[in-house]
Design a protein around this motif. Structure first.
Motif, PDB file in Angstrom:
ATOM      1  N   VAL A 123       0.843  -1.204   0.000  1.00 41.26           N
ATOM      2  CA  VAL A 123       0.000   0.000   0.000  1.00 41.26           C
ATOM      3  C   VAL A 123       0.873   1.247   0.000  1.00 41.26           C
ATOM      4  O   VAL A 123       0.653   2.190  -0.778  1.00 41.26           O
ATOM      5  CB  VAL A 123      -0.948   0.010   1.222  1.00 41.26           C
ATOM      6  N   ARG A 124       1.875   1.261   0.858  1.00 41.69           N
ATOM      7  CA  ARG A 124       2.750   2.438   0.976  1.00 41.69           C
ATOM      8  C   ARG A 124       3.482   2.730  -0.333  1.00 41.69           C
ATOM      9  O   ARG A 124       3.594   3.882  -0.758  1.00 41.69           O
ATOM     10  CB  ARG A 124       3.755   2.210   2.109  1.00 41.69           C
ATOM     11  N   TYR A 127       0.505   3.061  -3.481  1.00 41.02           N
ATOM     12  CA  TYR A 127      -0.529   4.093  -3.309  1.00 41.02           C
ATOM     13  C   TYR A 127      -0.079   5.101  -2.257  1.00 41.02           C
ATOM     14  O   TYR A 127      -0.644   5.186  -1.161  1.00 41.02           O
ATOM     15  CB  TYR A 127      -1.860   3.440  -2.906  1.00 41.02           C
ATOM     16  N   VAL A 133      -7.625   3.588   5.046  1.00 40.55           N
ATOM     17  CA  VAL A 133      -7.672   2.247   4.471  1.00 40.55           C
ATOM     18  C   VAL A 133      -8.759   1.408   5.140  1.00 40.55           C
ATOM     19  O   VAL A 133      -8.818   1.315   6.371  1.00 40.55           O
ATOM     20  CB  VAL A 133      -6.309   1.539   4.630  1.00 40.55           C
ATOM     21  N   LEU A 151      -1.381  -1.418  10.108  1.00 39.20           N
ATOM     22  CA  LEU A 151      -1.624  -0.217   9.317  1.00 39.20           C
ATOM     23  C   LEU A 151      -1.484   1.044  10.159  1.00 39.20           C
ATOM     24  O   LEU A 151      -0.907   2.039   9.712  1.00 39.20           O
ATOM     25  CB  LEU A 151      -3.020  -0.279   8.680  1.00 39.20           C
ATOM     26  N   TYR A 156      -1.516   4.890   8.963  1.00 36.92           N
ATOM     27  CA  TYR A 156      -2.796   4.937   8.266  1.00 36.92           C
ATOM     28  C   TYR A 156      -3.959   5.049   9.239  1.00 36.92           C
ATOM     29  O   TYR A 156      -3.895   4.559  10.377  1.00 36.92           O
ATOM     30  CB  TYR A 156      -2.992   3.683   7.421  1.00 36.92           C
ATOM     31  N   ALA A 210      -8.850   3.005  -0.066  1.00 38.79           N
ATOM     32  CA  ALA A 210      -8.404   1.699  -0.563  1.00 38.79           C
ATOM     33  C   ALA A 210      -8.984   0.649   0.373  1.00 38.79           C
ATOM     34  O   ALA A 210      -9.310   0.957   1.528  1.00 38.79           O
ATOM     35  CB  ALA A 210      -6.884   1.591  -0.597  1.00 38.79           C
ATOM     36  N   VAL A 212      -8.229  -3.275   1.813  1.00 37.46           N
ATOM     37  CA  VAL A 212      -7.400  -4.472   1.917  1.00 37.46           C
ATOM     38  C   VAL A 212      -8.318  -5.686   2.004  1.00 37.46           C
ATOM     39  O   VAL A 212      -9.177  -5.759   2.885  1.00 37.46           O
ATOM     40  CB  VAL A 212      -6.484  -4.419   3.153  1.00 37.46           C
ATOM     41  N   ILE A 233      -6.667  -4.083  -2.468  1.00 38.04           N
ATOM     42  CA  ILE A 233      -5.324  -4.546  -2.117  1.00 38.04           C
ATOM     43  C   ILE A 233      -5.373  -6.048  -1.848  1.00 38.04           C
ATOM     44  O   ILE A 233      -6.036  -6.512  -0.918  1.00 38.04           O
ATOM     45  CB  ILE A 233      -4.781  -3.813  -0.877  1.00 38.04           C
TER      46      ILE A 233
END
Length: 255
Positions: A123-124, A127, A133, A151, A156, A210, A212, A233
């Motif tokens: 993710v990092r 995006y 998230v 996260l 996040y 986003a 996950v 994700i």
């Protein structure tokens, strides 16, 4: 050139998730011939690995870590140097830490990559502008906060479904004996996919940037990299790329 570093996959949790991880490895490898592809060893002995959620909820004293560690040692005996476990629940500290301890006790030199940490890294890196998230997962991952803690440690803001959505929609989509992803992995049932789309819409309403898919079976129902502009994700994709990165980085496809 002979490739002497094999990638290990400890499958069976569930079986199609292990198969999907292998497919991701093939798809993410730069290769134009059979011989270009990377050596991959998958052990899938689902009957030998106790249920992770049952153990974590205290309904069984049999820690799956020992069976998983045994299979990693089996993989090491045929050349595996780096391994991945396509099961988020197996990365709960009560299981994953014991796997690491057991491997150390046996003198194993296999590196086991951490699925959840690799998903956060993905993710990092992919995006960088995402800050909020959402996470869909099994009830065990939800209640243990495995993704939330990882996260949040990375900075996040984490959003999870409301409890009733988690129990009546998400968890049932995974475990329902008639239409759930454990029962019907290929092809996925229409009701399972629709249920997940409902859960994703629920998170979208909460303002996530986003989502996950924090159970390795969920991407079987939601294979798209994004839905109406919302990134999905796939931790198995992140893990596949990490396994290539740690063995043959020159053959990792750019995204």
């Amino acid at each position: 050139m002979v490739k002497d570093k094999a990638i290990g996959i400890i499958g069976g949790m569930g079986p199609h998730a292990g198969l999907e991880l292998v497919r991701h490895i093939f798809d993410q490898t730069v290769a134009t011939t059979d011989q270009d592809h990377l050596p991959v060893v998958m052990f899938s002995y689902p009957d030998r690995i106790p249920d992770r959620s049952i153990f974590l909820f205290g309904k069984s004293q049999e820690n799956p870590a020992f069976a998983i560690a045994e299979q990693i040692r089996m993989a090491e005996s045929v050349g595996v140097v780096v391994a991945g476990i396509p099961c988020n629940t197996a990365h709960a500290p009560a299981i994953f830490n014991v796997i690491q301890e057991e491997l150390a006790r046996c003198g194993s030199r296999v590196r086991v990559l951490h699925l959840i940490e690799e998903a956060v890294r993905f993710v990092r890196e992919q995006y960088p502008d995402v800050k909020r998230v959402g996470v869909l997962s099994t009830l065990a991952v939800y209640r243990l906060g495995l993704y939330r803690s990882a996260l949040e440690a990375a900075g996040y803001e984490v959003v999870v479904p409301d409890e009733n959505v988690q129990e009546t929609i998400v968890n049932r989509t995974i475990f329902d004996p008639v239409y759930g992803l454990k029962a019907q992995s290929h092809p996925v049932s229409k009701i399972a996919r629709q249920s997940l789309l409902t859960a994703i819409a629920h998170l979208r309403q909460k303002g996530v940037e986003a989502v996950v898919l924090g159970c390795t079976e969920l991407p079987l129902a939601i294979p798209e990299p994004e839905l109406d502009g919302l990134p999905m994700i796939d931790p198995a994709l992140a893990l596949a790329r990490a396994l290539i990165r740690e063995t043959y980085p020159e053959q990792l496809k750019p995204l």
